[in-house]
Design a protein around this motif. Structure first.
Motif, mmCIF file in Angstrom:
data_model
loop_
_atom_site.group_PDB
_atom_site.id
_atom_site.type_symbol
_atom_site.label_atom_id
_atom_site.label_comp_id
_atom_site.label_asym_id
_atom_site.label_seq_id
_atom_site.Cartn_x
_atom_site.Cartn_y
_atom_site.Cartn_z
ATOM 1 N N ASP A 62 0.888 -1.093 -0.014
ATOM 2 C CA ASP A 62 0.021 -0.021 -0.028
ATOM 3 C C ASP A 62 0.806 1.310 0.010
ATOM 4 O O ASP A 62 0.372 2.430 -0.218
ATOM 5 C CB ASP A 62 -0.984 0.024 1.189
ATOM 6 N N THR A 63 1.931 1.163 0.253
ATOM 7 C CA THR A 63 3.091 2.132 0.264
ATOM 8 C C THR A 63 4.449 1.814 -0.206
ATOM 9 O O THR A 63 4.756 0.613 -0.389
ATOM 10 C CB THR A 63 3.226 2.902 1.581
ATOM 11 N N HIS A 64 5.345 2.837 -0.599
ATOM 12 C CA HIS A 64 6.639 2.633 -0.858
ATOM 13 C C HIS A 64 7.420 3.373 0.083
ATOM 14 O O HIS A 64 7.176 4.227 0.475
ATOM 15 C CB HIS A 64 6.916 2.818 -2.492
ATOM 16 N N TYR A 65 8.716 2.839 -0.189
ATOM 17 C CA TYR A 65 9.696 3.529 0.657
ATOM 18 C C TYR A 65 10.798 4.006 -0.342
ATOM 19 O O TYR A 65 11.334 3.597 -1.442
ATOM 20 C CB TYR A 65 10.280 2.613 1.724
ATOM 21 N N GLU A 66 11.747 5.091 0.139
ATOM 22 C CA GLU A 66 12.716 5.500 -0.735
ATOM 23 C C GLU A 66 14.231 5.010 0.144
ATOM 24 O O GLU A 66 15.324 5.625 -0.369
ATOM 25 C CB GLU A 66 12.675 7.021 -0.825
ATOM 26 N N HIS A 67 14.273 3.977 0.631
ATOM 27 C CA HIS A 67 15.182 3.507 1.199
ATOM 28 C C HIS A 67 15.038 2.044 1.327
ATOM 29 O O HIS A 67 13.983 1.404 1.411
ATOM 30 C CB HIS A 67 15.616 4.131 2.640
ATOM 31 N N THR A 68 16.225 1.254 1.696
ATOM 32 C CA THR A 68 16.062 -0.151 1.753
ATOM 33 C C THR A 68 15.927 -0.235 3.261
ATOM 34 O O THR A 68 16.007 0.438 4.098
ATOM 35 C CB THR A 68 17.532 -0.800 1.402
ATOM 36 N N GLY A 69 15.633 -1.525 3.803
ATOM 37 C CA GLY A 69 15.406 -2.094 4.951
ATOM 38 C C GLY A 69 14.436 -3.163 5.029
ATOM 39 O O GLY A 69 14.274 -3.854 4.372
ATOM 40 N N ARG A 70 13.563 -3.025 6.393
ATOM 41 C CA ARG A 70 12.443 -4.024 6.361
ATOM 42 C C ARG A 70 11.178 -3.291 6.557
ATOM 43 O O ARG A 70 11.288 -2.183 7.054
ATOM 44 C CB ARG A 70 12.815 -5.060 7.700
ATOM 45 N N CYS A 71 10.098 -4.142 6.273
ATOM 46 C CA CYS A 71 8.847 -3.767 6.091
ATOM 47 C C CYS A 71 8.361 -3.627 7.854
ATOM 48 O O CYS A 71 8.576 -4.426 8.588
ATOM 49 C CB CYS A 71 7.944 -4.639 5.822
ATOM 50 N N PRO A 72 7.766 -2.363 8.254
ATOM 51 C CA PRO A 72 7.509 -2.258 9.571
ATOM 52 C C PRO A 72 6.312 -2.841 10.089
ATOM 53 O O PRO A 72 6.171 -3.115 11.337
ATOM 54 C CB PRO A 72 7.217 -0.528 9.687
ATOM 55 N N GLN A 73 5.727 -3.565 9.238
ATOM 56 C CA GLN A 73 4.500 -4.382 9.532
ATOM 57 C C GLN A 73 4.919 -5.851 9.628
ATOM 58 O O GLN A 73 4.327 -6.278 10.654
ATOM 59 C CB GLN A 73 3.355 -4.050 8.334
ATOM 60 N N CYS A 74 5.697 -6.536 8.749
ATOM 61 C CA CYS A 74 5.983 -7.967 8.869
ATOM 62 C C CYS A 74 7.332 -8.044 8.896
ATOM 63 O O CYS A 74 7.594 -9.407 9.009
ATOM 64 C CB CYS A 74 5.173 -8.528 7.793
ATOM 65 N N ASN A 75 8.236 -7.071 8.947
ATOM 66 C CA ASN A 75 9.624 -7.324 9.041
ATOM 67 C C ASN A 75 10.314 -7.943 7.641
ATOM 68 O O ASN A 75 11.357 -8.470 7.831
ATOM 69 C CB ASN A 75 10.381 -8.248 10.170
ATOM 70 N N ALA A 76 9.475 -8.027 6.745
ATOM 71 C CA ALA A 76 10.087 -8.741 5.684
ATOM 72 C C ALA A 76 11.195 -7.678 5.069
ATOM 73 O O ALA A 76 10.933 -6.551 4.906
ATOM 74 C CB ALA A 76 9.114 -9.037 4.578
ATOM 75 N N GLU A 77 12.162 -8.221 4.273
ATOM 76 C CA GLU A 77 13.095 -7.659 3.550
ATOM 77 C C GLU A 77 12.495 -6.443 2.245
ATOM 78 O O GLU A 77 11.878 -7.259 1.569
ATOM 79 C CB GLU A 77 14.173 -8.052 3.049
ATOM 80 N N LEU A 78 12.712 -5.366 2.264
ATOM 81 C CA LEU A 78 12.050 -4.646 1.288
ATOM 82 C C LEU A 78 12.921 -4.932 -0.061
ATOM 83 O O LEU A 78 13.996 -5.230 0.043
ATOM 84 C CB LEU A 78 12.133 -3.125 1.612
ATOM 85 N N ARG A 79 12.282 -4.838 -1.092
ATOM 86 C CA ARG A 79 12.686 -4.905 -2.580
ATOM 87 C C ARG A 79 12.446 -3.856 -3.624
ATOM 88 O O ARG A 79 11.579 -3.048 -3.214
ATOM 89 C CB ARG A 79 12.004 -6.210 -3.228
ATOM 90 N N GLU A 80 13.390 -3.821 -4.174
ATOM 91 C CA GLU A 80 13.324 -2.808 -5.119
ATOM 92 C C GLU A 80 11.937 -2.728 -6.261
ATOM 93 O O GLU A 80 11.587 -3.957 -6.570
ATOM 94 C CB GLU A 80 14.485 -2.782 -6.228
#
Length: 749
Positions: free
Chosen positions: A223-241
C-alpha cells in the motif's frame, strides 16, 4: 623477502586468519565502475514515450486506432499472422546439462568438459508436461498463454510495448525459529499470468533513468513505498526494489511490482532499455482520423435528420405559392424521409410568365473530400506502419501481377520470422525462466510445409545411418546421430545417401536396421516376417522399436562401454507406439526382481519403471546412477551389473511376448536363435547356445519352447550348477547378459 624462484614471502604480525585477511584485502584490492548514461527525466514512474510523441493521450490514440477499420484490421492481421500456427511450442533448451556445475551442451556428452562429472541429464520431460498444462490455463479466467500473447500483441502497435504480470505467492515465516527469522520470505512461487495495460503499468527509474533503485516495497504489504532499503515495519520482510508501478485511474491508488513479477518487451521501436517503446500508431493516427472523418461526412450527407441540403430540391416559380403548397402537401408521401424540399419563387400577378417547377440536383459526382486516391494512399501507409502488405487486404489494384503479390508476402514473412526470433530469445525465454522451466524454451511452429524438405532429408539421412549400422533418431525436429564406425574395403564405394531406402511417409515400407539375420535369412533384423507372403504390418512398429533398444546390448563392446539409449526414443510419451509401451510395461509388471541382487525389490521396481518408460530415453549409466541414489550409495559395480542384467531381461521378455502374439495372429511357424556379440567378454554358455541355434555359427533355429530348454541346458552345462531362475528370466543366462533371441520364418530356413 625474495625467494630463489622469483616469488616473495610476506610476514605479518597477525595470529587470526580473519584479522589478517581484512587489512590485506583492503590494501591490495580496489574496484571502480564505469559511468552509466543518464536520462533527462527525473526519478520515479517514467512516462510512456508514446504519450509524449502525440498531441493526444495514449488512451485516445488507442481508441482511434482500434475503432478505425483500416488500423484495427492491420493490427489484427499482423497479430494473426504471427500466431497463425501452433503456439506455444516447447523445445529443449539444451541436449544435456551437467548436474554438478550446470554447464549446458548442445549435443550428448560422455562427461562434463568443465568439471569432469559423468552425471549429465537431458531436460526433464515432467517439466515439459507441467508447462503444457499451465499454458492451457494461466489464470482464474481460464485464459491460455496463446490468448494472453495475442491480446498483448495489440499493445505493441498502439502503446509501443507489452506488459504481463506474473502473479506470485509468497510464503513468510511468522515467528523466530532455528531455520528462518521472523518476516523472512522462505519461498515464492509463480501462480498465474495476466496482461496489464502499458499506459497504466509504468517502469520506475532512478535519477539516472536506470530501472529500479529508487523506490522499495514490501512483497506482502504494497500500500506504500519507501525510498530506502530496510525491512517492512508491519511484517519485518526485507524490502525489495520496485521496478513497476500501476496507477488506478478510478481510485488514484498505486500498485507496486518487483522485478520478477513483470515481463515487458518492445518490438517495433524500443526505448528505455527495452522497458518502453514508440508505437507505430504515432506515425499514422492522423491519417486514420482523416479516414474516419471522411466516413462521418459521407454519413452526415445521407442523414435525413442532418441540417443540410439533400441530394435534390425543387424551386416553384408561381404567382400563387400558397395554393401550390397546399396542393403539393396533399400529394406528397410523408413517410418518405428523403423527400425533396420545395422552395417557392413568387412573382407579380401581372407577370406573363407561366408557373413552372425547377428541380435542382445537389448531389456532386464525388462527395466533397472523398478522394479515392487519398483514401488508397492512407490505407496503404497504415498497413505498412504495421508491417502488413496491401495483398493482405485484397488490395491488388497496383499489385503488378502474381510475382509482385508473392514478393509482398515474402517480405511480410521475413519480418514475421525476425519478430518470432526476437520473441523466442526475448520475452518468451524470460517467461520460461521466471516460471522455473529452465530446461525448455517456447518457440513458434513454422507454417506447415515450410520445413517438409528438411524433414524428408533428415529421414533419409537417418535411414542411411541405420543401414550403415549406426543409431539415428529424430528428436524435437532435429536429427540426432550416435557415434559409430564404418569399415570399408578398398574396393568398396563410398556410402551415398542416394542409395538410402525409401522412408515411411515418403514412399514405402519401413526399412530394416541392417542388422539382419545370419545368412540373410531373417527379415530386416526386425520383426519376423517380411517374406513368404507374411504381412506383419500390425506389429512392425513395436518390433522395430524394441530392436532399437536391444542394438546396443548386442553390440560387440565391453559392458563398461555400453551406452544404451532408451526404447523407443520419441519426442513425447504420447508418440510411443501403444504396443511398444504396453509390452515394456507388461514385462515390468511380470518381472521378478527378487533374484537380481541384494537391492530390495520395491526399490528396483521403482527405478526400472521410471527409467524404462521415460520418453527422453535412458542409458545403463543413468539406471546405475539412479540405483545408487535410491540405495544410499550401493557400490558402482553392483549397480551397473544390476542395470545391465535386469534391463536385458525385461526387454528380452517384451520381445518374446511380441513374437508370441505375432505367431498367434498369423498362424505361421516362426523359429528362434540366440544372437549377440562375440568378443573376450562373451561367456561359454552364450557361445554354446549360438552354436546350437544360430545359422551363422552352424546351428539350427528352433521353436521358442525348445530355445528356452536349451537356455536351461546352457546354464546347467556352463553355469557351475546355477539353478534355472524361472520363466520370466528365461532369456538371461548370466549377469551382464548382452544377448537376445532372434526370429526367422521356418520357411526361410
Amino acid at each position: 623477502m625474495d625467494t630463489d624462484d622469483g616469488g616473495a614471502i610476506f610476514a605479518v604480525p597477525y595470529t587470526d586468519d580473519a584479522d589478517m585477511a581484512s587489512p590485506i584485502t583492503q590494501q591490495l584490492s580496489a574496484s571502480a565502475e564505469s559511468p552509466v548514461p543518464t536520462s533527462q527525466e527525473g526519478p520515479g514512474p517514467a512516462p510512456r514515450i508514446t504519450d509524449q510523441f502525440t498531441p493526444i493521450s495514449g488512451g485516445t490514440l488507442r481508441r482511434i486506432m482500434m475503432s478505425g477499420a483500416e488500423a484495427s484490421d492491420a493490427i489484427r492481421t499482423r497479430r494473426d499472422e504471427l500466431y497463425r500456427n501452433e503456439f506455444p511450442r516447447l523445445e529443449p533448451r539444451y541436449a544435456e546439462k551437467c548436474d554438478a556445475c550446470d554447464t549446458e551442451y548442445d549435443a550428448e556428452q560422455d562427461e562434463c568438459s568443465v568439471c569432469g562429472s559423468t552425471d549429465l541429464s537431458p531436460p526433464d520431460p515432467a517439466a515439459k508436461r507441467e508447462a503444457k498444462r499451465l499454458f492451457e490455463s494461466v489464470n482464474a479466467a481460464g485464459q491460455s498463454l496463446r490468448d494472453i500473447a495475442k491480446r498483448a500483441e495489440e499493445d505493441q502497435w498502439t502503446a509501443g510495448v507489452s506488459t504481463l504480470v506474473v502473479e506470485h505467492e509468497y510464503y513468510q515465516a511468522t515467528g523466530d525459529g532455528a531455520l528462518y527469522d521472523r518476516g523472512e520470505i522462505y519461498r515464492e512461487e509463480p501462480t498465474g499470468l495476466h496482461r496489464a495495460d502499458p499506459f497504466a503499468l509504468r517502469p520506475i527509474v532512478d535519477e539516472d533513468g536506470q530501472p529500479g533503485g529508487h523506490w522499495y516495497v514490501c512483497p506482502l504489504h504494497r500500500d506504500t513505498h519507501y525510498e530506502h532499503t530496510g525491512r517492512c515495519p508491519q511484517c519485518n520482510a526485507e524490502l525489495r526494489e520496485a521496478h513497476f508501478v500501476e496507477d488506478n485511474g478510478h481510485t488514484g491508488e498505486r500498485q507496486y511490482y518487483v522485478r520478477q513479477e513483470v515481463i515487458t518487451w518492445a518490438y517495433a521501436q524500443p526505448r528505455l532499455h527495452g522497458l518502453d517503446g514508440l508505437a507505430p500508431s504515432v506515425h499514422v493516427w492522423l491519417k486514420q482520423a482523416i479516414l474516419q472523418m471522411m466516413d462521418r461526412y459521407a454519413g452526415a450527407f445521407y442523414d435525413p435528420e442532418a441540417d443540410r441540403l439533400p441530394n435534390q430540391f425543387m424551386i416553384l416559380h408561381t404567382s400563387n405559392p400558397d395554393s401550390w403548397e397546399d396542393e403539393m402537401a396533399k400529394a406528397r408521401d410523408d413517410s418518405d424521409r428523403y423527400r425533396s424540399p420545395i422552395f417557392t419563387n413568387e412573382y407579380s400577378p401581372q407577370d406573363t410568365a407561366q408557373p413552372e417547377v425547377q428541380v435542382i440536383d445537389a448531389m456532386p459526382d464525388e462527395l466533397l473530400g472523398q478522394s479515392e486516391e487519398t483514401k488508397s494512399t492512407f490505407k496503404s501507409d497504415i498497413r505498412q506502419a504495421f508491417g502488413i502488405s496491401d495483398v493482405h487486404d485484397s488490395d491488388l489494384e497496383d499489385a503488378g501481377g502474381l510475382n509482385n503479390e508473392g514478393l509482398q508476402l515474402e517480405v511480410t514473412d521475413r519480418s514475421l520470422a525476425s519478430q518470432m526470433n526476437d520473441y523466442r530469445h526475448g520475452w518468451l525465454d524470460t517467461l520460461m525462466k521466471r516460471l522455473g522451466f529452465d530446461g525448455w524454451r517456447i518457440s513458434f511452429l513454422p507454417e506447415p510445409g515450410t520445413d517438409a524438405k528438411e524433414l524428408q532429408d533428415n529421414l533419409r539421412a537417418a535411414a542411411f545411418v541405420k543401414q550403415a549400422g549406426g543409431d539415428a533418431r529424430i528428436q524435437d525436429g532435429s536429427l540426432v546421430v550416435d557415434d559409430f564406425e564404418v569399415e570399408l574395403d578398398d574396393s568398396d564405394d563410398p556410402p551415398s545417401l542416394s542409395g538410402a531406402p525409401n522412408l515411411p511417409g515418403v514412399g514405402s515400407p519401413v526399412p530394416g536396421d541392417g542388422g539382419g539375420a545370419p545368412g540373410g535369412g531373417a527379415p530386416g533384423g526386425g520383426a519376423p516376417g517380411g517374406g513368404g507372403g507374411l504381412d506383419t504390418s500390425a506389429l512392425q512398429a513395436e518390433e522395430r522399436a524394441l530392436e532399437h533398444v536391444e542394438r546396443k546390448l548386442r553390440a560387440g563392446m565391453p559392458v563398461t562401454d555400453v551406452d544404451m539409449k532408451g526404447a523407443p526414443v520419441y519426442a513425447t510419451r504420447n508418440d510411443v507406439p501403444p504396443n511398444v509401451q504396453n509390452r515394456i510395461e507388461s514385462a515390468l509388471e511380470d518381472h521378478d526382481f527378487s533374484v537380481a541382487t541384494t537391492i530390495d525389490t520395491p526399490t528396483l521396481q521403482n527405478v526400472f519403471r521410471k527409467s524404462l518408460t521415460q520418453p527422453q530415453g535412458w542409458s545403463i549409466d543413468s539406471i546405475a546412477n539412479n540405483l545408487r541414489k535410491a540405495t544410499d550409495g550401493v557400490d558402482r559395480d553392483t549397480a551397473r551389473t544390476t542395470a545391465q542384467t535386469e534391463a536385458t531381461a525385461i526387454l528380452n521378455e517384451a520381445r518374446a511376448k511380441a513374437v508370441r502374439e505375432l505367431e498367434q495372429e498369423t498362424g505361421v511357424d516362426v523359429l528362434h536363435y540366440w544372437d549377440g556379440p562375440d568378443d573376450e567378454d562373451t561367456t561359454d554358455m552364450c557361445t554354446w547356445l549360438k552354436q546350437e541355434t544360430n545359422p551363422e555359427y552352424g546351428g539350427d533355429p528352433v521353436p521358442m519352447d525348445e530355445l528356452e530348454q536349451l537356455q536351461r541346458t546352457a546354464i546347467e552345462k556352463y553355469g557351475d550348477g546355477q539353478p534355472y531362475a524361472g520363466s520370466v528370466r528365461s532369456h538371461v543366462l548370466h549377469p551382464n547378459e548382452r544377448h537376445t533371441h532372434r526370429s526367422i520364418l521356418a520357411s526361410q530356413v
